[in-house]
Design a protein around this motif. Structure first.
Motif, short mmCIF file in Angstrom:
data_model
loop_
_atom_site.label_atom_id
_atom_site.label_comp_id
_atom_site.label_asym_id
_atom_site.label_seq_id
_atom_site.Cartn_x
_atom_site.Cartn_y
_atom_site.Cartn_z
N ARG A 21 -148.39 40.22 52.31
CA ARG A 21 -149.82 40.22 51.97
C ARG A 21 -150.41 38.81 52.12
NH1 ARG A 21 -152.32 40.15 46.95
NH2 ARG A 21 -150.30 40.12 45.90
N LEU A 22 -149.65 37.80 51.72
CA LEU A 22 -150.11 36.41 51.82
C LEU A 22 -150.35 36.01 53.27
CD1 LEU A 22 -150.61 33.59 50.55
CD2 LEU A 22 -148.14 33.20 50.75
N VAL A 23 -149.44 36.31 54.15
CA VAL A 23 -149.61 35.92 55.55
C VAL A 23 -150.75 36.71 56.19
CG1 VAL A 23 -147.94 37.45 56.69
CG2 VAL A 23 -148.38 35.19 57.62
N ARG A 24 -150.88 37.97 55.82
CA ARG A 24 -151.92 38.81 56.41
C ARG A 24 -153.31 38.38 55.95
NH1 ARG A 24 -150.05 43.34 54.67
NH2 ARG A 24 -151.51 43.62 52.98
N LYS A 25 -153.46 38.06 54.67
CA LYS A 25 -154.79 37.77 54.13
C LYS A 25 -155.16 36.28 54.14
CE LYS A 25 -155.33 41.80 51.22
NZ LYS A 25 -155.74 42.26 49.89
N PRO A 53 -151.59 20.28 53.28
CA PRO A 53 -152.67 20.33 52.27
C PRO A 53 -153.58 21.55 52.47
CG PRO A 53 -152.41 18.09 53.07
CD PRO A 53 -151.56 18.97 53.96
N GLU A 54 -153.88 21.88 53.71
CA GLU A 54 -154.70 23.06 53.98
C GLU A 54 -153.98 24.33 53.55
OE1 GLU A 54 -156.48 25.67 57.68
OE2 GLU A 54 -155.70 23.68 58.10
N ALA A 55 -152.70 24.44 53.89
CA ALA A 55 -151.92 25.63 53.53
C ALA A 55 -151.82 25.78 52.02
CB ALA A 55 -150.53 25.56 54.15
N LEU A 56 -151.61 24.68 51.31
CA LEU A 56 -151.56 24.75 49.85
C LEU A 56 -152.91 25.16 49.27
CD1 LEU A 56 -149.33 21.68 48.91
CD2 LEU A 56 -148.73 24.11 48.80
N GLY A 57 -153.99 24.69 49.88
CA GLY A 57 -155.33 25.10 49.45
C GLY A 57 -155.54 26.59 49.63
N ARG A 58 -155.10 27.11 50.77
CA ARG A 58 -155.21 28.55 51.02
C ARG A 58 -154.36 29.35 50.04
NH1 ARG A 58 -155.03 29.77 57.46
NH2 ARG A 58 -156.81 28.52 58.06
N LEU A 59 -153.16 28.87 49.76
CA LEU A 59 -152.30 29.54 48.79
C LEU A 59 -152.95 29.53 47.42
CD1 LEU A 59 -149.63 30.86 47.92
CD2 LEU A 59 -148.67 28.56 47.72
N ASP A 60 -153.51 28.40 47.02
CA ASP A 60 -154.18 28.29 45.74
C ASP A 60 -155.36 29.26 45.65
OD1 ASP A 60 -154.58 27.01 43.16
OD2 ASP A 60 -156.32 26.02 44.06
N ASP A 61 -156.17 29.33 46.71
CA ASP A 61 -157.30 30.27 46.75
C ASP A 61 -156.80 31.71 46.63
OD1 ASP A 61 -159.04 28.14 47.05
OD2 ASP A 61 -159.31 28.45 49.21
N PHE A 62 -155.76 32.03 47.37
CA PHE A 62 -155.19 33.37 47.36
C PHE A 62 -154.72 33.75 45.96
CE2 PHE A 62 -151.56 36.25 47.88
CZ PHE A 62 -152.11 37.25 48.66
N LEU A 63 -154.02 32.85 45.31
CA LEU A 63 -153.51 33.11 43.98
C LEU A 63 -154.65 33.19 42.97
CD1 LEU A 63 -150.39 30.78 43.97
CD2 LEU A 63 -150.42 33.28 44.16
N GLY A 64 -155.68 32.36 43.16
CA GLY A 64 -156.81 32.35 42.24
C GLY A 64 -157.67 33.59 42.29
N THR A 65 -157.68 34.25 43.44
CA THR A 65 -158.49 35.46 43.58
C THR A 65 -157.67 36.73 43.36
OG1 THR A 65 -158.11 35.61 45.97
CG2 THR A 65 -160.05 34.37 45.23
N GLY A 66 -156.39 36.57 43.12
CA GLY A 66 -155.54 37.74 42.94
C GLY A 66 -155.07 38.33 44.24
N GLY A 67 -155.34 37.63 45.36
CA GLY A 67 -154.86 38.05 46.66
C GLY A 67 -155.48 39.30 47.13
#
Length: 67
Positions: A21-25, A53-67
């Motif tokens: 789900r992480l890679v897809r979204k 840094p960009e990838a960590l930002g995307r991961l943080d956003d993903f986790l913050g929104t519940g993916g």
């Protein structure tokens, strides 16, 4: 080989489902521990990319929104 982390995964779903789900979204790839024949629940995080840094930002956003 580059620097990697292998943290435990505390999510409600299986790590394989989360990683897919992480890679897809979010366009961020983590690998579940089962790829390495290591008991779940863990994921592999590679730290050798220029855009880390960009990838960590995307991961943080993903986790913050519940993916």
């Amino acid at each position: 080989a580059g620097t990697v982390g292998f943290p435990g995964f505390l999510g409600a779903e299986r790590p394989e489902e989360f990683c897919e789900r992480l890679v897809r979204k979010a366009g961020v790839m983590l690998l579940p521990s089962t790829v390495y024949e290591y008991a779940p629940p863990h994921v592999r995080v590679g730290f050798g990319r220029k855009n880390m840094p960009e990838a960590l930002g995307r991961l943080d956003d993903f986790l913050g929104t519940g993916g």
